[in-house]
Design a protein around this motif. Structure first.
Motif, PDB file in Angstrom:
ATOM      1  N   PRO A   1      -6.816  -6.953   4.981  1.00  0.00           N
ATOM      2  CA  PRO A   1      -5.760  -7.470   5.482  1.00  0.00           C
ATOM      3  C   PRO A   1      -5.214  -8.560   4.417  1.00  0.00           C
ATOM      4  O   PRO A   1      -6.193  -9.350   3.957  1.00  0.00           O
ATOM      5  CB  PRO A   1      -6.052  -8.226   6.920  1.00  0.00           C
ATOM      6  N   THR A   2      -3.895  -9.111   4.470  1.00  0.00           N
ATOM      7  CA  THR A   2      -3.685  -9.981   3.645  1.00  0.00           C
ATOM      8  C   THR A   2      -3.801 -11.352   3.999  1.00  0.00           C
ATOM      9  O   THR A   2      -3.881 -12.308   3.656  1.00  0.00           O
ATOM     10  CB  THR A   2      -1.783  -9.760   3.598  1.00  0.00           C
ATOM     11  N   SER A   3      -4.122 -11.485   5.401  1.00  0.00           N
ATOM     12  CA  SER A   3      -4.474 -12.788   5.983  1.00  0.00           C
ATOM     13  C   SER A   3      -5.288 -12.415   7.115  1.00  0.00           C
ATOM     14  O   SER A   3      -5.306 -11.401   7.837  1.00  0.00           O
ATOM     15  CB  SER A   3      -3.168 -13.749   6.309  1.00  0.00           C
ATOM     16  N   PRO A   4      -6.002 -13.564   7.615  1.00  0.00           N
ATOM     17  CA  PRO A   4      -7.116 -13.226   8.736  1.00  0.00           C
ATOM     18  C   PRO A   4      -6.350 -12.855   9.917  1.00  0.00           C
ATOM     19  O   PRO A   4      -5.350 -13.443  10.485  1.00  0.00           O
ATOM     20  CB  PRO A   4      -7.610 -14.694   8.799  1.00  0.00           C
ATOM     21  N   GLY A   5      -6.655 -11.716  10.558  1.00  0.00           N
ATOM     22  CA  GLY A   5      -6.147 -11.131  11.727  1.00  0.00           C
ATOM     23  C   GLY A   5      -5.113 -10.246  11.600  1.00  0.00           C
ATOM     24  O   GLY A   5      -4.132  -9.671  12.510  1.00  0.00           O
ATOM     25  N   SER A   6      -4.276 -10.130  10.391  1.00  0.00           N
ATOM     26  CA  SER A   6      -3.187  -9.472  10.072  1.00  0.00           C
ATOM     27  C   SER A   6      -3.469  -8.089   9.563  1.00  0.00           C
ATOM     28  O   SER A   6      -3.759  -7.872   8.482  1.00  0.00           O
ATOM     29  CB  SER A   6      -2.126 -10.202   9.219  1.00  0.00           C
ATOM     30  N   TRP A   7      -3.220  -6.989  10.455  1.00  0.00           N
ATOM     31  CA  TRP A   7      -3.564  -5.678  10.071  1.00  0.00           C
ATOM     32  C   TRP A   7      -2.475  -4.780  10.256  1.00  0.00           C
ATOM     33  O   TRP A   7      -2.818  -3.526  10.183  1.00  0.00           O
ATOM     34  CB  TRP A   7      -4.708  -5.198  11.086  1.00  0.00           C
ATOM     35  N   LEU A   8      -1.238  -5.402  10.192  1.00  0.00           N
ATOM     36  CA  LEU A   8      -0.118  -4.569  10.130  1.00  0.00           C
ATOM     37  C   LEU A   8       0.514  -4.523   8.841  1.00  0.00           C
ATOM     38  O   LEU A   8       0.857  -5.450   8.247  1.00  0.00           O
ATOM     39  CB  LEU A   8       0.945  -5.039  11.109  1.00  0.00           C
ATOM     40  N   HIS A   9       0.668  -3.235   8.270  1.00  0.00           N
ATOM     41  CA  HIS A   9       1.126  -3.008   7.034  1.00  0.00           C
ATOM     42  C   HIS A   9       2.454  -1.798   7.231  1.00  0.00           C
ATOM     43  O   HIS A   9       2.287  -0.812   8.136  1.00  0.00           O
ATOM     44  CB  HIS A   9       0.164  -2.053   5.827  1.00  0.00           C
ATOM     45  N   GLY A  10       3.393  -2.052   6.237  1.00  0.00           N
ATOM     46  CA  GLY A  10       4.605  -1.183   6.242  1.00  0.00           C
ATOM     47  C   GLY A  10       3.791   0.210   5.775  1.00  0.00           C
ATOM     48  O   GLY A  10       2.967   0.350   5.176  1.00  0.00           O
ATOM     49  N   GLY A  11       4.323   1.289   6.354  1.00  0.00           N
ATOM     50  CA  GLY A  11       3.696   2.656   6.143  1.00  0.00           C
ATOM     51  C   GLY A  11       4.831   3.570   5.669  1.00  0.00           C
ATOM     52  O   GLY A  11       4.626   4.866   5.640  1.00  0.00           O
ATOM     53  N   ASP A  12       5.635   2.951   4.780  1.00  0.00           N
ATOM     54  CA  ASP A  12       6.817   4.002   4.049  1.00  0.00           C
ATOM     55  C   ASP A  12       5.977   5.133   3.188  1.00  0.00           C
ATOM     56  O   ASP A  12       5.032   4.534   2.446  1.00  0.00           O
ATOM     57  CB  ASP A  12       7.560   2.978   3.308  1.00  0.00           C
ATOM     58  N   ARG A  13       6.366   6.118   3.557  1.00  0.00           N
ATOM     59  CA  ARG A  13       5.764   7.005   2.241  1.00  0.00           C
ATOM     60  C   ARG A  13       6.561   7.167   1.073  1.00  0.00           C
ATOM     61  O   ARG A  13       7.869   6.846   1.097  1.00  0.00           O
ATOM     62  CB  ARG A  13       5.901   8.364   2.874  1.00  0.00           C
ATOM     63  N   GLU A  14       5.960   7.355  -0.218  1.00  0.00           N
ATOM     64  CA  GLU A  14       6.710   7.413  -1.392  1.00  0.00           C
ATOM     65  C   GLU A  14       7.339   8.808  -1.215  1.00  0.00           C
ATOM     66  O   GLU A  14       7.114   9.909  -1.654  1.00  0.00           O
ATOM     67  CB  GLU A  14       5.854   7.562  -2.673  1.00  0.00           C
ATOM     68  N   LEU A  15       8.866   8.359  -0.966  1.00  0.00           N
ATOM     69  CA  LEU A  15       9.913   9.679  -0.879  1.00  0.00           C
ATOM     70  C   LEU A  15      10.176  10.315  -1.931  1.00  0.00           C
ATOM     71  O   LEU A  15      10.446  11.570  -1.969  1.00  0.00           O
ATOM     72  CB  LEU A  15      11.086   9.110  -0.181  1.00  0.00           C
ATOM     73  N   GLU A  16       9.797   9.709  -3.038  1.00  0.00           N
ATOM     74  CA  GLU A  16       9.953  10.621  -4.144  1.00  0.00           C
ATOM     75  C   GLU A  16       8.990  11.415  -4.672  1.00  0.00           C
ATOM     76  O   GLU A  16       9.111  12.255  -5.883  1.00  0.00           O
ATOM     77  CB  GLU A  16      10.432   9.710  -5.590  1.00  0.00           C
ATOM     78  N   SER A  17       7.805  11.514  -3.875  1.00  0.00           N
ATOM     79  CA  SER A  17       6.681  12.415  -4.335  1.00  0.00           C
ATOM     80  C   SER A  17       7.165  13.763  -4.407  1.00  0.00           C
ATOM     81  O   SER A  17       8.119  14.150  -3.404  1.00  0.00           O
ATOM     82  CB  SER A  17       5.753  12.212  -3.323  1.00  0.00           C
ATOM     83  N   LEU A  18       6.525  14.610  -5.186  1.00  0.00           N
ATOM     84  CA  LEU A  18       6.656  15.752  -5.209  1.00  0.00           C
ATOM     85  C   LEU A  18       6.541  16.824  -3.823  1.00  0.00           C
ATOM     86  O   LEU A  18       7.523  17.328  -3.462  1.00  0.00           O
ATOM     87  CB  LEU A  18       5.928  16.572  -6.145  1.00  0.00           C
ATOM     88  N   PRO A  19       5.673  16.497  -3.028  1.00  0.00           N
ATOM     89  CA  PRO A  19       5.541  17.147  -1.880  1.00  0.00           C
ATOM     90  C   PRO A  19       6.446  16.874  -0.899  1.00  0.00           C
ATOM     91  O   PRO A  19       7.053  17.769  -0.072  1.00  0.00           O
ATOM     92  CB  PRO A  19       4.000  16.578  -1.107  1.00  0.00           C
ATOM     93  N   HIS A  20       6.872  15.534  -0.872  1.00  0.00           N
ATOM     94  CA  HIS A  20       8.061  15.361   0.070  1.00  0.00           C
ATOM     95  C   HIS A  20       9.467  15.938  -0.170  1.00  0.00           C
ATOM     96  O   HIS A  20      10.117  16.188   0.641  1.00  0.00           O
ATOM     97  CB  HIS A  20       7.910  13.866   0.264  1.00  0.00           C
ATOM     98  N   GLN A  21       9.482  16.024  -1.755  1.00  0.00           N
ATOM     99  CA  GLN A  21      10.647  16.463  -1.982  1.00  0.00           C
ATOM    100  C   GLN A  21      10.760  17.942  -1.670  1.00  0.00           C
ATOM    101  O   GLN A  21      11.943  18.499  -1.323  1.00  0.00           O
ATOM    102  CB  GLN A  21      10.778  16.388  -3.612  1.00  0.00           C
ATOM    103  N   SER A  22       9.628  18.796  -1.783  1.00  0.00           N
ATOM    104  CA  SER A  22       9.432  20.165  -1.253  1.00  0.00           C
ATOM    105  C   SER A  22       9.911  20.245   0.156  1.00  0.00           C
ATOM    106  O   SER A  22      10.766  21.236   0.353  1.00  0.00           O
ATOM    107  CB  SER A  22       8.221  20.689  -1.576  1.00  0.00           C
TER     108      SER A  22
END
Length: 706
Positions: free
Chosen positions: A623-644
C-alpha cells in the motif's frame, strides 16, 4: 500401455455397474408383487433376518448394499476416468450418440426444460409408482384386515389405499437426496452435477409431498369415520408411532409451502431457513417408518450425510481472499488463493459464506477462473441482486482491508464434453455470462496446446445498459500468464436492450470511463488457500470414506443387535422398543460417518498444511500509505490480448438478439448450444433447438435455476 489399462478398467467397471443397477431396479419392480410377498420374501427372511440384523437383514441386502456398492466403486471409476485422455475419439463419438437423447422435447412451466432422456426416465419412474401401487392394492384387497370390530369393507379398503400411498411416497424418498449430494460419485457416473439435477430433487419433493399429503389426510379421514381419532395421539412402543409421522408431515408441509418459486424468490431467507428443518424431517420420518423401511431409503441419506459433514469440515477453514474487482455495473469478482493441486472444470460453482453478512447463508456462484491458466487463483463473479449480494458489494466498497470468507467446493461436471463440438454458440443474459467466462478461458488455454481441437465460438450477450459491458473485461484473467485470445475463432455479439445509441465517452472496449477498481486485502494468519478437501486423489479417498463408514455401520449394528436387542426380543419375552431401534440406526450411521470422514479429512489436512503455508506467503501490492489498500484497476487497454477481444466484438443498441436467426445461421454439422440467463431466454433457445428445423444444434443448459 497405461492408457489401454485404464480403459480396460473402465469397461469392466461399467459392466459391473450395469449388472448391479439392473438387479437393483429389478428388486424395486418385484417387491410389490405377489410372488415376492408370498414366496421370495419368507425365504429371504429365513436366510437374512438373523440375530445380527433381525428384520433389517433383507432390506439391507436388497436395497442398501447395491447403492452403497455403486457409490464406493463409482469413486474408483471416476479416479480412472480422470486419467483417460479427454480427447479420446470414443468419448467424442459417445457424446455425439447421446446428443439425440439430450435434445429438449418438452419446454414448459413448471417442469422447465425436459430432454428426451429425462422424459423417458421420468415416465419409467411414474410407471414404477403406478405398478407398485396397483400390486400393493391387489394383494391387500385380497386379504383385507379389519382393524376394528364393525368396520366396513369399504372403510378397510380406504385405509389400505391410504397406507399404500405412503409406501409409494417412500419410493420417492429413496431417490430424494441423491440430486442434492454435491460431492457424491452417483451423479457424475450418469453425467450429472447437483446443479443440473436440482430439478429432480424438486420433482421428487413435490411428488412425495402429494403422496404423503394423501396418505396423512386419508388416515385422518379413516380415523374420523371409524371413531378412532385417539390414534392420532398414539406413540406405540411396538409399532408405527403415529405422532412421529404427523410431526414429520407438519415439518415437510412448511418446507413444501416455502419452496414454491414465488415464495422462494420474494422471501429467500424464509425458504432457506425453513428448508434446513430437513434434519428434523428425516429424524421423525425415520421414527415413523421404522428400521425395515429406513433401510430402503438409507443410501441417499447416508451419502448425503457423508457429503454434508465433509462440506462442514471444509468450511471450518477461512479462505484466503486476495483481491476483489469492482465493476461499474454492480458486479464484482472475488479472487481467492488456491493450491496448485486443486483442479476444476469450466462451469464449476463455489458456495460462499460471509459471516459478517450472515453466518448461516451460503450462496452458489460460478467459478470464472481457469485452473490451467491461473494455478494459484480461483475467481468467482457476483452480480448484485438480492439483499445478501448488495450488502457484500457495500462491504467491499467501504475500503475494507480484510474479509472473512468460508467456501464449499468447487463443484462441477466430471468432464466438459461440449468443448469437443465443432462449434459453440453461447447465449447469455445479464450475469448469465459468468459460466461462459470460464469456458472461454479454457478455450484460450487449449489454443496454446499442440494438436488441440478448438471449436469456433459465438458468444451472444444481452445486457440492459452500457455499464454491463464491463462484464466483458472479466474474459481475461487478472493474474497468471498472458492470455492471448487471438488464436481463438471468437465472435462476440453484444446487445444493449435499453439504450438506443452509443455513449459519447467510452473506452476502446465500449465501456464507460468509470474504471474497474481492484481492492487488495491484507493477509491473515488464520486464512488458508482453497485446497481439495480430500487431496489430489479425492475420488479414491471418498470411496474409502463411503466403504469404511458403511462397513463400520454394519459391524456395529450387527454387534448391537446380536448382543443387546436380539436377547430382549427373543429371550426376555418382551419386544424391544420400535422407535429405539430406529434411533440406534441413525446414531450408528452418524457416528460411523463422522469417524471415517474426520480421520481421512484430518490426514489430508496435515498434508495440505505444508503446501498451504508456502502459498500463504503470497505477495500482494504494497500500500502507498498505512491502511490504504485501494488501487485503480484499469487494464492496459492497448495490450494485444485486449485488442483481440475488441476486434471480435460487435455492439448492437436498442435491440434484442434474434436467437432463431443466429442459431439457424450457424454452419457445421455439430454445433453445441449453451444458454444461461433468464428463464424466458433459456426456454426460447431450447424450443429453437427442439424444433427439428436444424439437426446440427445440440442443446446444453447449464443454469443453476431450473
Amino acid at each position: 500401455m497405461k492408457m489401454g489399462s485404464n480403459m480396460s478398467h473402465l469397461v469392466i467397471l461399467r459392466i459391473v455397474f450395469l449388472l448391479v443397477l439392473l438387479g437393483w431396479i429389478l428388486i424395486w419392480v418385484l417387491v410389490p408383487t405377489k410372488i415376492y410377498k408370498q414366496s421370495w420374501n419368507p425365504k429371504l427372511k429365513n436366510e437374512l433376518n438373523s440375530s445380527y440384523f433381525e428384520e433389517q437383514g433383507t432390506n439391507l441386502l436388497l436395497f442398501t448394499f447395491p447403492s452403497m456398492f455403486i457409490a464406493a466403486l463409482g469413486c474408483v471409476y471416476l479416479h480412472f476416468q480422470k486419467k483417460v485422455d479427454k480427447s479420446d475419439s470414443k468419448s467424442t463419438s459417445n457424446c455425439h450418440r447421446l446428443s439425440l437423447w439430450r435434445r429438449p422435447v418438452l419446454v414448459m412451466a413448471p417442469l422447465g426444460i425436459v430432454t428426451a432422456m429425462e422424459l423417458v426416465f421420468a415416465a419409467m419412474f411414474v410407471v414404477l409408482l403406478i405398478w407398485s401401487l396397483a400390486n400393493y392394492l391387489h394383494i391387500s384387497f385380497g386379504h383385507l384386515h379389519m382393524h376394528k370390530v364393525g368396520e366396513k369393507v369399504w372403510q378397510a379398503k380406504f385405509r389400505s389405499i391410504s397406507l399404500r400411498l405412503g409406501y409409494i411416497g417412500n419410493i420417492c424418498w429413496a431417490f430424494l437426496f441423491f440430486p442434492v449430494t454435491r460431492g457424491s460419485s452417483i451423479l457424475p457416473l450418469v453425467g450429472l452435477t447437483s446443479e443440473s439435477s436440482i430439478k429432480y430433487h424438486i420433482w421428487l419433493g413435490h411428488l412425495s409431498m402429494i403422496l404423503f399429503t394423501a396418505h396423512s389426510v386419508g388416515f385422518i379421514i379413516y380415523w374420523a369415520m371409524t371413531n378412532q381419532m385417539a390414534e392420532m395421539l398414539e406413540w406405540s412402543r411396538t409399532y408405527v408411532p403415529n405422532i412421529a409421522g404427523e410431526i414429520a408431515f407438519v415439518i415437510a408441509l412448511a418446507m413444501w409451502v416455502t419452496s414454491y418459486p414465488r415464495v422462494r424468490r420474494k422471501m429467500f431467507e424464509v425458504f432457506f431457513y425453513t428448508h434446513h428443518l430437513y434434519a428434523l424431517y428425516i429424524f421423525f420420518y425415520a421414527l415413523h417408518v421404522g428400521v425395515a423401511y429406513l433401510c430402503m431409503i438409507l443410501p441417499g441419506i447416508f451419502l448425503f450425510l457423508v457429503d454434508r459433514y465433509l462440506r462442514f469440515l471444509q468450511s471450518m477453514k477461512r479462505a484466503r481472499l486476495v483481491s476483489a474487482r469492482l465493476l461499474p455495473c454492480g458486479a464484482f469478482e472475488l479472487n481467492f488463493s488456491k493450491s496448485p493441486g486443486l483442479n476444476f472444470t469450466p462451469t464449476s460453482i463455489l458456495f460462499v459464506n460471509v459471516p459478517r453478512i450472515s453466518k448461516l447463508q451460503w450462496h452458489p456462484f460460478t467459478v470464472t477462473s481457469n485452473c490451467n491458466m491461473e494455478a494459484d487463483r480461483l475467481s468467482i463473479t457476483i452480480k448484485c441482486g438480492g439483499s445478501w449480494t448488495q450488502r457484500l458489494y457495500q462491504e467491499l466498497s467501504s475500503s475494507v482491508n480484510h474479509l472473512q470468507v468460508s467456501v464449499e467446493g468447487p463443484y462441477g461436471p466430471a468432464s466438459s464434453h461440449f468443448l469437443r463440438r465443432e462449434s459453440l454458440v453461447m447465449v447469455s443474459g445479464g450475469s448469465g455470462i459468468t459460466p461462459f467466462i470460464s469456458i472461454i478461458r479454457e478455450l484460450i488455454f487449449q489454443s496454446t496446446q499442440p494438436n488441440s481441437h478448438i471449436p469456433r465460438v459465438v458468444l451472444v450477450c444481452a445486457f440492459k445498459n452500457t455499464a454491463d459491458l464491463t462484464m466483458l473485461d472479466l474474459l481475461l484473467p487478472i493474474s497468471g500468464p498472458i492470455a492471448d485470445p487471438s488464436k481463438l475463432q471468437l465472435q462476440i455479439e453484444v446487445y444493449i436492450t435499453r439504450e438506443t445509441d452509443h455513449p459519447t465517452t467510452t473506452t476502446d472496449t465500449g465501456t464507460t470511463h468509470n474504471p474497474l477498481q481492484t481492492i487488495w486485502f491484507k493477509p491473515s494468519p488464520s486464512d488458508w488457500p482453497i485446497t481439495p478437501a480430500l487431496g489430489p486423489n479425492s475420488w479414491l479417498w471418498l470411496g474409502a470414506i463411503v466403504s469404511s463408514s458403511f462397513v463400520m455401520f454394519l459391524l456395529f449394528l450387527g454387534i448391537l443387535t446380536c448382543y443387546y436387542i436380539h436377547p430382549i426380543d427373543h429371550n426376555s419375552g418382551e419386544v424391544y422398543n420400535f422407535s429405539l431401534k430406529t434411533i440406534w440406526d441413525i446414531f450408528l450411521a452418524c457416528v460411523c460417518v463422522f469417524v471415517a470422514t474426520s480421520a481421512v479429512f484430518l490426514w489430508q489436512k496435515r498434508r495440505n498444511a505444508r503446501e498451504g503455508k508456502e502459498i500463504q506467503n503470497v505477495e500482494v501490492p504494497t500500500p502507498t500509505s498505512p491502511g490504504s489498500w485501494l488501487h485503480g484497476g484499469d487494464r492496459e487497454l492497448e495490450s494485444l490480448p485486449h485488442q483481440s477481444l475488441v476486434q471480435a466484438t460487435n455492439l448492437h443498441f436498442g435491440a434484442r438478439p434474434n436467437l432463431k436467426k443466429i442459431l439457424f445461421d450457424c454452419k457445421g454439422s455439430d454445433v453445441g448450444v449453451l444458454v444461461c440467463g433468464p428463464r424466458k431466454m433459456r426456454h426460447e433457445v431450447a424450443k429453437i433447438c427442439s424444433s427439428g428445423l436444424a439437426d446440427n444444434l445440440h442443446f446444453e443448459s447449464i443454469n443453476f435455476n431450473w
